[in-house]
Enzyme design. Sequence first.
Site: not given
Length: 475
Positions: A175, A294
């Site tokens: 992140k 994902h």
Amino acid sequence: MSPQTETKANVGFKAGVKDYKLTYYTPEYETLDTDILAAFRVSPQPGVPPEEAGAAVAAESSTGTWTTVWTDGLTSLDRYKGRCYHIEPVAGEENQYICYVAYPLDLFEEGSVTNMFTSIVGNVFGFKALRALRLEDLRIPVAYVKTFQGPPHGIQVERDKLNKYGRPLLGCTIKPKLGLSAKNYGRAVYEVLRGGLDFTKDDENVNSQPFMRWRDRFLFCAEALYKAQAETGEIKGHYLNATAGTCEDMMKRAVFARELGVPIVMHDYLTGGFTANTTLSHYCRDNGLLLHIHRAMHAVIDRQKNHGIHFRVLAKALRLSGGDHIHSGTVVGKLEGERDITLGFVDLLRDDYTEKDRSRGIYFSQSWVSTPGVLPVASGGIHVWHMPALTEIFGDDSVLQFGGGTLGHPWGNAPGAVANRVALEACVQARNEGRDLAREGNTIIREASKWSPELAAACEIWKEIKFEFPAMDTV
């Protein structure tokens, strides 16, 4: 004359429209071991009987259309048609039914999830006679399962490649998900791998944007993981996202990852598509790469209770198409996931055989024969206080992935990784000693934090963080 060439010319052709249930509702039908079985949650329009609605689903997802056609006489509909063979009302819901449909195996191309879904969840979902339609589960017959390669490697091969046993694996999504330069991105990868995590991950949004082109990211991440490996003596990995705008670009990225010698790549299998995913999975098997999956876009498809496709079906499709990891929800974090339902499809991912269990949303027993298992990945809004519950819920064969729960540590990235590794090791040791993680979890974390200042700081910063909302996905 064979069934494929048999015609109905001697019967005569009668044009017109007739009720679907006359042909496609067959409650006397005994399902075959080779049939694909589907459980649909059907919400008919007012005035449409459930038998007609169920038959319409069977017809429109197999051989039927809205009117009788002359060319029906040139084939054997009894051989190829889908059949609605059982209907039951949904308890507690008005005018909602579970309709069971059997499809002959000859309707589907071997080894193609794309073709299977084009029929079963195709145009029928826009049928006007239905207010809503949801595919709850599929039984994939062994005869069809064996036409797929499945996961590139599977759970045991992955553990052997990593030389890591007896505990869940730990990961971290880097992140902020967008905006970092490749060098700063690689720095974060290095710091958390050095701190004790097994994997880091590209966010699913990261492909090859102007702020960080894919080749630069691959190079800096490879440098980071090799440096972390040298310093820790552990095998490390970073999920390099190969998802791209074309299959050619996707494969170019996977080939470059292999040339760098990294252990794992990544794909967004729903936005990328099943054809692309199966292609990449085959390449990974042939070239020794693990494949992380994902599920971006899944909630658009699976979150509404009465329309769409349940994630357990998408999970089965992934096991056929191929992937070594897939995100599965956390039960305790920020993303949707009720415990029994989640563990139901987690077992479908990992186990060789799963029994029918309606309390967990499993409508059919499913055998995977020799198809390798898939590691579920728990990711989304989790931190060190969740570690006992995650260890107890998911067990050893899982990946526990902390993004903000690593990089949000008040002392930095590496201490965040240390905190998670210490918390995990404490939970695994306590479990192996026979302690009850569900009941003693907080005590176990507090005890470990007394000798780990990194864990103590993490416990303090996230002690008030909870995501407590009612689950949308219930039986």
